[in-house]
Scaffold this active site. Structure first.
Site, mmCIF file in Angstrom:
data_model
loop_
_atom_site.group_PDB
_atom_site.id
_atom_site.type_symbol
_atom_site.label_atom_id
_atom_site.label_comp_id
_atom_site.label_asym_id
_atom_site.label_seq_id
_atom_site.Cartn_x
_atom_site.Cartn_y
_atom_site.Cartn_z
ATOM 1 N N CYS A 111 64.328 58.804 32.921
ATOM 2 C CA CYS A 111 65.252 59.566 33.762
ATOM 3 C C CYS A 111 66.707 59.353 33.325
ATOM 4 O O CYS A 111 67.574 60.137 33.673
ATOM 5 C CB CYS A 111 65.048 59.252 35.238
ATOM 6 S SG CYS A 111 65.063 57.513 35.596
ATOM 7 N N HIS B 262 71.325 51.034 17.616
ATOM 8 C CA HIS B 262 71.189 51.787 18.858
ATOM 9 C C HIS B 262 69.828 51.523 19.520
ATOM 10 O O HIS B 262 69.757 51.195 20.705
ATOM 11 C CB HIS B 262 71.371 53.283 18.597
ATOM 12 C CG HIS B 262 71.207 54.120 19.829
ATOM 13 N ND1 HIS B 262 72.208 54.272 20.757
ATOM 14 C CD2 HIS B 262 70.138 54.810 20.299
ATOM 15 C CE1 HIS B 262 71.766 55.026 21.752
ATOM 16 N NE2 HIS B 262 70.502 55.372 21.493
#
Lengths: 271, 434
Positions: free
Chosen positions: B50, B99
């Site tokens: 989400c 990342h």
């Protein structure tokens, strides 16, 4: 050989103490593990030292100040290792190892020479009476250690200082539980020590009880712990109250052990 | 081969944007197959939570790969690329590795240190593995990311402290009681924070819950919801001794529990500790209650202080975690670079050998009075020349591989000798890696 074992034990206890204190300041898994390895190794050397001395002397090596303090120190470590294993509270070592190290270091000050055994002590009761008594003392020492941490922790909680040290120390309930377990171990041992002492006194001196200062103070100690245990079981003397009382009890016990021998004269004043 | 990351997260896109490009976890097969069907995209993993949607791929051509994945993301969700583009970030090389390591270690999360993200990436990778869209490189890459996350978790205290008031209350209770499984919570009054804290206690295994309210019906309703027991407000002091943890948030204008009330309660509990949490404003519980032996009173402000301290600690721990990530990047990048080295060396050798053989054949075909051992000697001679020539570049590129800096040499060799590196060499290497 015996001296080498003795000083090795002191050295290893010192290292263990440093490791435990470092662990308290900055906990890490590896440091904790190594601290425990050190104290376990020290304990083993200490046992070997005691057995070696037993063989050399031909009797239980708890007959003078040097031997008594050394045996006391060993019992403290033994009881600590027992409870540490059960409760998995490494940080308890940060409070117990300094005591064990100090006791052993002080024992080095007293004369270490082996002397022929005083005829009054030549009995099979020597082993039972002294070993049981010292394991009882050691249980009370660990109880007092847990109580001291409890008081620190409870004070931090009341004052809401919930920083680093609070996070590192165990929960109040765990500490209270250790304290209680130590008392339930130490009290029967003390009782057995007193009873075995009385029986031995009867065979050696012809009387069960002669109000020798050691006997008197042992009885005082016994009453303090009896009161504490009774309070715990019936009216809920737990937490802070129990912690304070078990620390008081420990100091009285320490006086029974050391003060009586060093300051008063009586049947027990072996030096 | 390059690892490329394209995606968006709570840092670059609002929830309205994120939900438009989210992938449904039940329908991952099609998008994953479509992804690896793209030109020059050899492996692919799609992570969709989400708070973020990210696509990890391997590609030869960085710029082209990024463009293709961006186009894929827009097309798949039927949104315009112009609209989506400003929200997207793209990383390649070391930055891509950093990342993903950071995301897996929960350093890029909205609440730094929250533990869910690692599980979510593992699930996403599970789909890629199931539908075979990931291969040697991404498999290794994500497993590395998981191990980095694990290292961060065990070596720093990034996730070890409570960062919400409700959770801080549970942690404090543990510091008092140790074990909560035989403890009872009592709710006095109602309120969002009170109920949230009660939920946290129930999730952490307290034995039971009691609810009391001035309006008994409300107490019953809440008790039903939590499968607890409703208590009449008038019976509060009759029942209070049964509670170990008390959460209070009534709208009363004055305190409802004073220090004096607790003498009898504590006697009935045999002095077992009590933990009061006063959430009400004005306060429900007299501050003097904290002075009663074995009773600990905390207000929301006290708990908030714990939370702020923990947040600060997390920030410090996050710095340590970044260092761990940096260390691990180097290692992985070395491996990734070394992937290029062996196939390049193999291709270079076969190119040289090809030329040598061709020229040797030409020579031998026209040589009439060749001595009997002539062919052997010529073979040996050309071989020796070839090996001498190949030795310096080979050892140089191998050495560069160990330092993780091979791009320059690999690209130069490929251009200079027109090397073509097919999948075969890499597959062979993959087997070696196993």
């Amino acid at each position: 050989m015996n001296a080498i074992l003795f000083y090795s034990t002191i050295a290893v206890y010192l290292l263990a103490m440093i490791a435990y204190l470092a662990y308290l300041a900055k906990p890490s898994e590896s440091l904790g593990k190594n601290a425990r390895r050190l104290i376990t190794a020290g304990f083993i050397i200490h046992i070997v030292f005691t057995l070696d001395r037993y063989i050399e002397a031909g009797h239980t090596p708890i007959t003078n100040m040097h031997e008594s303090l050394s045996f006391f120190s060993m019992s403290v470590v033994g009881v600590f290792l027992f409870f540490e294993r059960r409760f998995k509270i490494l940080v308890l070592g940060s409070f117990v190892t300094p005591v064990a190290f100090l006791l052993l270091a002080i024992s080095a000050i007293f004369p270490t020479a082996l002397k022929p055994l005083n005829p009054a002590l030549q009995s099979k009761w020597l082993l039972v009476h002294t070993v049981v008594a010292f394991f009882g003392y050691a249980s009370f020492a660990v109880a007092a250690g847990a109580a001291a941490i409890y008081l620190i922790q409870e004070n931090l909680l009341k004052k809401k200082r919930l920083g680093g040290i609070f996070q590192r120390l165990p929960s109040l309930n765990t500490l209270d539980e250790i304290n209680y377990r130590c008392l339930t171990l130490g009290f029967p041992l003390l009782t057995v020590a007193i009873i075995s002492g009385a029986i031995w006194a009867e065979t050696a001196w012809g009387t069960y009880w002669s109000w020798d200062p050691k006997e008197t103070w042992s009885l005082i100690t016994w009453f303090i712990y009896a009161a504490l245990l009774h309070g715990r079981l019936t009216t809920g003397w737990r937490g802070k109250k129990a912690a304070i009382l078990s620390i008081i009890g420990f100091f009285v016990m320490l006086f029974t052990f050391l003060g009586v021998n060093l300051l008063m004269s009586g049947l027990h004043s072996y030096k | 081969m390059n690892i490329v990351v394209v995606g968006l997260s709570h840092k670059t896109a609002t929830v309205e944007v994120r939900e438009k490009v989210a992938f449904a976890p039940t329908h991952m097969e099609k998008p994953l197959h479509a992804l690896v069907a793209l030109d020059d995209i050899t492996e692919g993993v799609i992570v969709s939570t989400c708070n973020r949607v990210e696509i990890y791929v391997t590609t030869r051509d960085i710029a082209g790969g990024i463009a293709r994945v961006k186009r894929f993301l827009a097309d798949h969700h039927k949104v315009s690329l112009e609209w989506l583009e400003p929200h997207l970030y793209a990383h390649h090389g070391e930055e891509a590795i950093r990342h993903v390591f950071r995301v897996a270690s929960s350093l890029d999360s909205m609440v730094v240190g929250e533990p869910q993200i690692l599980g979510q990436i593992k699930t996403s990778y599970g789909y890629a593995a199931e539908y075979k869209s990931s291969g040697i490189i991404l498999n290794r890459f994500l497993h590395k990311a998981f191990s980095v996350a694990k290292r961060v978790r065990t070596e720093t205290k990034i996730a070890s402290s409570a960062v919400s008031v409700a959770f801080a209350a549970v942690e404090l209770a543990r510091k008092i009681f140790n074990d909560l499984s035989d403890k009872t919570v009592m709710l006095i009054g109602a309120g969002e924070m009170c109920e949230l804290a009660a939920k946290h206690f129930l999730n952490n295994g307290v034995r039971g819950l009691m609810v009391t309210n001035r309006t008994f019906e409300r107490a019953e309703k809440l008790a039903d919801e939590f499968e607890g027991k409703a208590v009449r407000f008038d019976d509060l002091f009759d029942q209070l001794h049964k509670a170990d943890i008390i959460l209070s948030s009534t709208g009363a204008p004055h305190t409802i529990i004073g220090a004096g009330d607790l003498t009898e309660v504590m006697r009935r509990r045999k002095q077992k500790p009590m933990f009061f949490i006063d959430i009400a404003i004005p306060r429900d519980i007299d501050p003097a209650v904290n002075d009663v032996e074995n009773v600990y009173l905390f207000t929301v402000d006290d708990l908030q202080e714990v939370v702020s301290a923990n947040l600060q600690q997390r920030a410090e721990e996050a710095r340590k975690a970044e260092e761990i990530v940096s260390q691990e990047i180097g290692q992985f990048f070395k491996w990734l670079s070394s992937l290029e080295v062996t196939p390049t060396i193999i291709a270079l050798r076969s190119r040289f050998d090809e030329i040598r053989r061709a020229e040797l054949e030409k020579t031998l075909a026209n040589w009439k009075d060749l001595p009997p051992d002539g062919q052997k000697r010529l073979e040996a001679l050309t071989n020796a020349i070839m090996n001498k020539l190949l030795h310096p570049p080979t050892s140089l590129i191998k050495k560069a591989g160990q330092g993780g800096r091979t791009d320059l040499y690999v690209d130069a060799l490929r251009a200079l000798f027109e090397l073509e590196i097919g999948g075969a060499a890499e597959e062979e290497l993959g087997e070696l890696e196993e």
